[in-house]
Design a protein around this motif. Structure first.
Motif, PDB file in Angstrom:
ATOM      1  N   ASP A 162      78.507 -39.182  44.448  1.00 55.49           N
ATOM      2  CA  ASP A 162      77.853 -40.286  43.744  1.00 55.49           C
ATOM      3  C   ASP A 162      78.828 -41.183  42.990  1.00 55.49           C
ATOM      4  OD1 ASP A 162      78.620 -38.439  41.861  1.00 55.49           O
ATOM      5  OD2 ASP A 162      76.779 -38.558  40.681  1.00 55.49           O
ATOM      6  N   GLU A 163      80.115 -41.107  43.318  1.00 51.13           N
ATOM      7  CA  GLU A 163      81.099 -41.885  42.564  1.00 51.13           C
ATOM      8  C   GLU A 163      81.108 -43.363  42.928  1.00 51.13           C
ATOM      9  OE1 GLU A 163      84.902 -40.243  41.271  1.00 51.13           O
ATOM     10  OE2 GLU A 163      84.560 -38.613  42.691  1.00 51.13           O
ATOM     11  N   GLY A 164      80.607 -43.703  44.098  1.00 51.23           N
ATOM     12  CA  GLY A 164      80.631 -45.100  44.516  1.00 51.23           C
ATOM     13  C   GLY A 164      81.942 -45.478  45.176  1.00 51.23           C
ATOM     14  N   TRP A 165      82.382 -44.646  46.120  1.00 52.77           N
ATOM     15  CA  TRP A 165      83.618 -44.942  46.848  1.00 52.77           C
ATOM     16  C   TRP A 165      83.481 -46.255  47.604  1.00 52.77           C
ATOM     17  CZ3 TRP A 165      87.671 -41.947  45.777  1.00 52.77           C
ATOM     18  CH2 TRP A 165      87.450 -40.636  45.341  1.00 52.77           C
ATOM     19  N   THR A 166      84.565 -47.009  47.663  1.00 55.35           N
ATOM     20  CA  THR A 166      84.579 -48.268  48.400  1.00 55.35           C
ATOM     21  C   THR A 166      85.215 -48.054  49.766  1.00 55.35           C
ATOM     22  OG1 THR A 166      84.744 -49.577  46.371  1.00 55.35           O
ATOM     23  CG2 THR A 166      85.379 -50.655  48.430  1.00 55.35           C
ATOM     24  N   VAL A 167      84.446 -48.300  50.806  1.00 52.58           N
ATOM     25  CA  VAL A 167      84.957 -48.246  52.178  1.00 52.58           C
ATOM     26  C   VAL A 167      85.468 -49.640  52.513  1.00 52.58           C
ATOM     27  CG1 VAL A 167      84.390 -47.783  54.586  1.00 52.58           C
ATOM     28  CG2 VAL A 167      83.321 -46.426  52.772  1.00 52.58           C
ATOM     29  N   THR A 168      86.745 -49.749  52.812  1.00 48.15           N
ATOM     30  CA  THR A 168      87.386 -51.054  52.962  1.00 48.15           C
ATOM     31  C   THR A 168      87.220 -51.621  54.372  1.00 48.15           C
ATOM     32  OG1 THR A 168      89.512 -50.132  53.652  1.00 48.15           O
ATOM     33  CG2 THR A 168      89.121 -50.329  51.276  1.00 48.15           C
ATOM     34  N   PRO A 169      87.383 -52.944  54.514  1.00 50.14           N
ATOM     35  CA  PRO A 169      87.308 -53.551  55.850  1.00 50.14           C
ATOM     36  C   PRO A 169      88.302 -52.942  56.835  1.00 50.14           C
ATOM     37  CG  PRO A 169      87.139 -55.254  54.188  1.00 50.14           C
ATOM     38  CD  PRO A 169      87.479 -53.977  53.458  1.00 50.14           C
ATOM     39  N   GLY A 170      89.508 -52.611  56.355  1.00 48.92           N
ATOM     40  CA  GLY A 170      90.496 -52.008  57.249  1.00 48.92           C
ATOM     41  C   GLY A 170      90.031 -50.677  57.799  1.00 48.92           C
ATOM     42  N   GLU A 171      89.437 -49.860  56.948  1.00 47.37           N
ATOM     43  CA  GLU A 171      88.905 -48.575  57.398  1.00 47.37           C
ATOM     44  C   GLU A 171      87.790 -48.784  58.420  1.00 47.37           C
ATOM     45  OE1 GLU A 171      88.861 -45.322  53.996  1.00 47.37           O
ATOM     46  OE2 GLU A 171      88.207 -47.256  53.197  1.00 47.37           O
ATOM     47  N   ILE A 172      86.915 -49.732  58.124  1.00 47.50           N
ATOM     48  CA  ILE A 172      85.770 -49.973  59.004  1.00 47.50           C
ATOM     49  C   ILE A 172      86.234 -50.442  60.379  1.00 47.50           C
ATOM     50  CG2 ILE A 172      83.719 -51.393  59.362  1.00 47.50           C
ATOM     51  CD1 ILE A 172      83.442 -51.497  56.283  1.00 47.50           C
ATOM     52  N   ARG A 173      87.176 -51.362  60.404  1.00 48.48           N
ATOM     53  CA  ARG A 173      87.623 -51.908  61.695  1.00 48.48           C
ATOM     54  C   ARG A 173      88.293 -50.840  62.556  1.00 48.48           C
ATOM     55  NH1 ARG A 173      89.165 -56.489  58.194  1.00 48.48           N
ATOM     56  NH2 ARG A 173      87.558 -58.093  58.454  1.00 48.48           N
ATOM     57  N   THR A 174      89.101 -49.983  61.940  1.00 47.33           N
ATOM     58  CA  THR A 174      89.729 -48.927  62.738  1.00 47.33           C
ATOM     59  C   THR A 174      88.685 -47.921  63.217  1.00 47.33           C
ATOM     60  OG1 THR A 174      90.286 -47.714  60.697  1.00 47.33           O
ATOM     61  CG2 THR A 174      91.985 -49.137  61.639  1.00 47.33           C
ATOM     62  N   ALA A 175      87.666 -47.673  62.398  1.00 47.87           N
ATOM     63  CA  ALA A 175      86.589 -46.767  62.805  1.00 47.87           C
ATOM     64  C   ALA A 175      85.817 -47.348  63.984  1.00 47.87           C
ATOM     65  CB  ALA A 175      85.652 -46.505  61.632  1.00 47.87           C
ATOM     66  N   LEU A 176      85.533 -48.643  63.930  1.00 47.19           N
ATOM     67  CA  LEU A 176      84.795 -49.283  65.018  1.00 47.19           C
ATOM     68  C   LEU A 176      85.622 -49.323  66.302  1.00 47.19           C
ATOM     69  CD1 LEU A 176      83.096 -52.213  63.076  1.00 47.19           C
ATOM     70  CD2 LEU A 176      81.959 -50.218  64.079  1.00 47.19           C
ATOM     71  N   THR A 177      86.919 -49.513  66.169  1.00 45.17           N
ATOM     72  CA  THR A 177      87.790 -49.490  67.347  1.00 45.17           C
ATOM     73  C   THR A 177      87.764 -48.115  68.002  1.00 45.17           C
ATOM     74  OG1 THR A 177      89.254 -51.197  66.451  1.00 45.17           O
ATOM     75  CG2 THR A 177      90.163 -49.769  68.164  1.00 45.17           C
ATOM     76  N   ALA A 178      87.840 -47.077  67.168  1.00 45.64           N
ATOM     77  CA  ALA A 178      87.779 -45.711  67.694  1.00 45.64           C
ATOM     78  C   ALA A 178      86.434 -45.455  68.368  1.00 45.64           C
ATOM     79  CB  ALA A 178      88.004 -44.711  66.567  1.00 45.64           C
ATOM     80  N   TYR A 179      85.379 -45.986  67.780  1.00 46.17           N
ATOM     81  CA  TYR A 179      84.040 -45.801  68.340  1.00 46.17           C
ATOM     82  C   TYR A 179      83.927 -46.450  69.715  1.00 46.17           C
ATOM     83  CZ  TYR A 179      79.010 -46.554  68.953  1.00 46.17           C
ATOM     84  OH  TYR A 179      77.741 -46.604  69.456  1.00 46.17           O
ATOM     85  N   GLU A 180      84.397 -47.685  69.830  1.00 49.81           N
ATOM     86  CA  GLU A 180      84.306 -48.387  71.110  1.00 49.81           C
ATOM     87  C   GLU A 180      85.103 -47.653  72.187  1.00 49.81           C
ATOM     88  OE1 GLU A 180      82.354 -50.767  71.872  1.00 49.81           O
ATOM     89  OE2 GLU A 180      81.601 -51.077  69.834  1.00 49.81           O
ATOM     90  N   THR A 181      86.266 -47.140  71.817  1.00 49.85           N
ATOM     91  CA  THR A 181      87.086 -46.401  72.781  1.00 49.85           C
ATOM     92  C   THR A 181      86.398 -45.113  73.207  1.00 49.85           C
ATOM     93  OG1 THR A 181      89.117 -47.287  71.804  1.00 49.85           O
ATOM     94  CG2 THR A 181      89.322 -45.301  73.153  1.00 49.85           C
ATOM     95  N   SER A 182      85.838 -44.410  72.244  1.00 50.51           N
ATOM     96  CA  SER A 182      85.215 -43.121  72.527  1.00 50.51           C
ATOM     97  C   SER A 182      83.937 -43.269  73.338  1.00 50.51           C
ATOM     98  CB  SER A 182      84.917 -42.394  71.213  1.00 50.51           C
ATOM     99  OG  SER A 182      84.356 -41.126  71.454  1.00 50.51           O
ATOM    100  N   ARG A 183      83.113 -44.230  72.978  1.00 46.25           N
ATOM    101  CA  ARG A 183      81.843 -44.363  73.701  1.00 46.25           C
ATOM    102  C   ARG A 183      82.057 -44.889  75.112  1.00 46.25           C
ATOM    103  NH1 ARG A 183      77.824 -49.313  72.363  1.00 46.25           N
ATOM    104  NH2 ARG A 183      79.167 -51.047  72.902  1.00 46.25           N
ATOM    105  N   ALA A 184      83.117 -45.659  75.318  1.00 45.53           N
ATOM    106  CA  ALA A 184      83.420 -46.142  76.668  1.00 45.53           C
ATOM    107  C   ALA A 184      83.797 -44.984  77.583  1.00 45.53           C
ATOM    108  CB  ALA A 184      84.550 -47.161  76.616  1.00 45.53           C
ATOM    109  N   ALA A 185      84.383 -43.945  76.994  1.00 39.89           N
ATOM    110  CA  ALA A 185      84.787 -42.788  77.787  1.00 39.89           C
ATOM    111  C   ALA A 185      83.602 -41.904  78.155  1.00 39.89           C
ATOM    112  CB  ALA A 185      85.826 -41.972  77.018  1.00 39.89           C
ATOM    113  N   ASN A 186      82.505 -42.007  77.395  1.00 37.77           N
ATOM    114  CA  ASN A 186      81.339 -41.166  77.657  1.00 37.77           C
ATOM    115  C   ASN A 186      80.066 -41.939  77.311  1.00 37.77           C
ATOM    116  OD1 ASN A 186      79.526 -39.125  78.119  1.00 37.77           O
ATOM    117  ND2 ASN A 186      80.356 -37.711  76.585  1.00 37.77           N
ATOM    118  N   PRO A 187      79.712 -42.952  78.113  1.00 35.84           N
ATOM    119  CA  PRO A 187      78.549 -43.792  77.792  1.00 35.84           C
ATOM    120  C   PRO A 187      77.228 -43.035  77.780  1.00 35.84           C
ATOM    121  CG  PRO A 187      79.370 -44.247  80.003  1.00 35.84           C
ATOM    122  CD  PRO A 187      80.382 -43.370  79.341  1.00 35.84           C
TER     123      PRO A 187
END
Length: 211
Positions: free
Chosen positions: A149-174
Motif C-alpha cells: 500500500d505504499e504507492g509505488w510508481t511504475v515508470t514509463p521505462g518499466e512499462i515499455r520494456t514490459a510491453l516489449t517483452a509481452y509482444e515478443t512472448s505472445r508472438a512465440a505462443n499466440p
C-alpha cells in the motif's frame, strides 16, 4: 478490496470531462428517483436504462484509474511473470525522517505542498524518489511495485520494456493468449491501461498492506 492504479499525469481535459459526466449521472438519478415510481413501472425501467448509460459514460471518462481485485492482481502478476514482463529489483531503503531533520509525527501532520516545513518537504521528496526508483536500464516492471500500500510508481521505462517483452512472448505462443483472455477477461484492458500509462508518466499502485 483490491488494487487501484492511478496515472501519474491525467490526460488533458479528463478531469473536466469526468466532472461533467458525473453531473449528468447525478441528474439522471435525481430525475428517476424524483418521480417516486415503483421499480416495476415501465417508465422507471426506461429511466433506469438512462441512469445505467450515464454511469457507463462517467466511468468511460475516467481513464486515469484501473482496478483489480486481490485475486485478479495475483493472477496478473503470475501472467506478467510468465510473459517476462516483471523484473526482480531491490529498491533503496526507506528514508528515515530523522535523516532530514524532522520526525514521523511532523511528517504525517504537516500540510501538503509548499506549506510544509523545509525538512518535511525534503523528506517527502526522498520518499517519492524511493517509490519511483528503477534500475538505470529496467528489464520490466519491478515486481515489488505491484504489491503493498505504499504507492509505488511504475515508470514509463518499466512499462515499455514490459510491453516489449509481452509482444515478443505472445508472438512465440499466440494460442496461450487466447486461453489467458478466456480465463482473465480483464487482461486486454490491463494491457491497454499499461500502454495508456506509458504516455502519461506511468502509474502509482495501491493495494492491501503487506503483512
Amino acid at each position: 478490496m483490491g488494487y487501484d492504479m492511478y496515472l501519474v499525469r491525467s490526460p488533458e481535459g479528463e478531469d473536466a470531462a469526468y466532472e461533467a459526466a458525473s453531473r449528468s449521472f447525478d441528474a439522471a438519478v435525481e430525475h428517476r428517483d424524483g418521480l417516486d415510481l415503483p421499480y416495476d413501472h415501465p417508465q422507471y425501467q426506461a429511466l433506469q436504462v438512462e441512469v445505467a448509460h450515464a454511469y457507463d459514460a462517467m466511468e468511460a471518462a475516467r481513464t486515469t484509474h484501473f482496478h483489480l481485485t486481490t485475486w485478479e492482481m495475483s493472477e496478473c502478476r503470475a501472467l506478467m511473470d510468465h510473459f517476462g514482463m516483471l523484473a526482480a529489483a531491490q529498491p533503496p531503503d526507506r528514508p528515515a525522517p530523522e535523516e532530514y531533520g524532522t520526525t514521523p509525527g511532523e511528517a504525517v501532520a504537516a500540510p501538503a505542498g509548499g506549506a510544509a516545513p523545509v525538512a518535511v518537504h525534503r523528506y517527502r521528496k526522498a520518499l517519492e524518489a524511493r517509490l519511483s526508483w528503477t534500475p538505470p536500464q529496467p528489464e520490466g516492471i519491478a515486481a515489488h511495485k505491484l504489491g503493498g500500500d505504499e504507492g509505488w510508481t511504475v515508470t514509463p521505462g518499466e512499462i515499455r520494456t514490459a510491453l516489449t517483452a509481452y509482444e515478443t512472448s505472445r508472438a512465440a505462443n499466440p494460442a496461450l493468449l487466447s486461453e489467458v483472455i478466456e480465463d482473465a477477461d480483464w487482461w486486454p484492458a490491463w494491457i491497454g491501461y499499461l500502454k495508456h500509462a506509458a504516455g502519461h508518466g506511468g502509474f502509482r499502485a495501491y493495494g492491501p498492506p503487506v503483512t
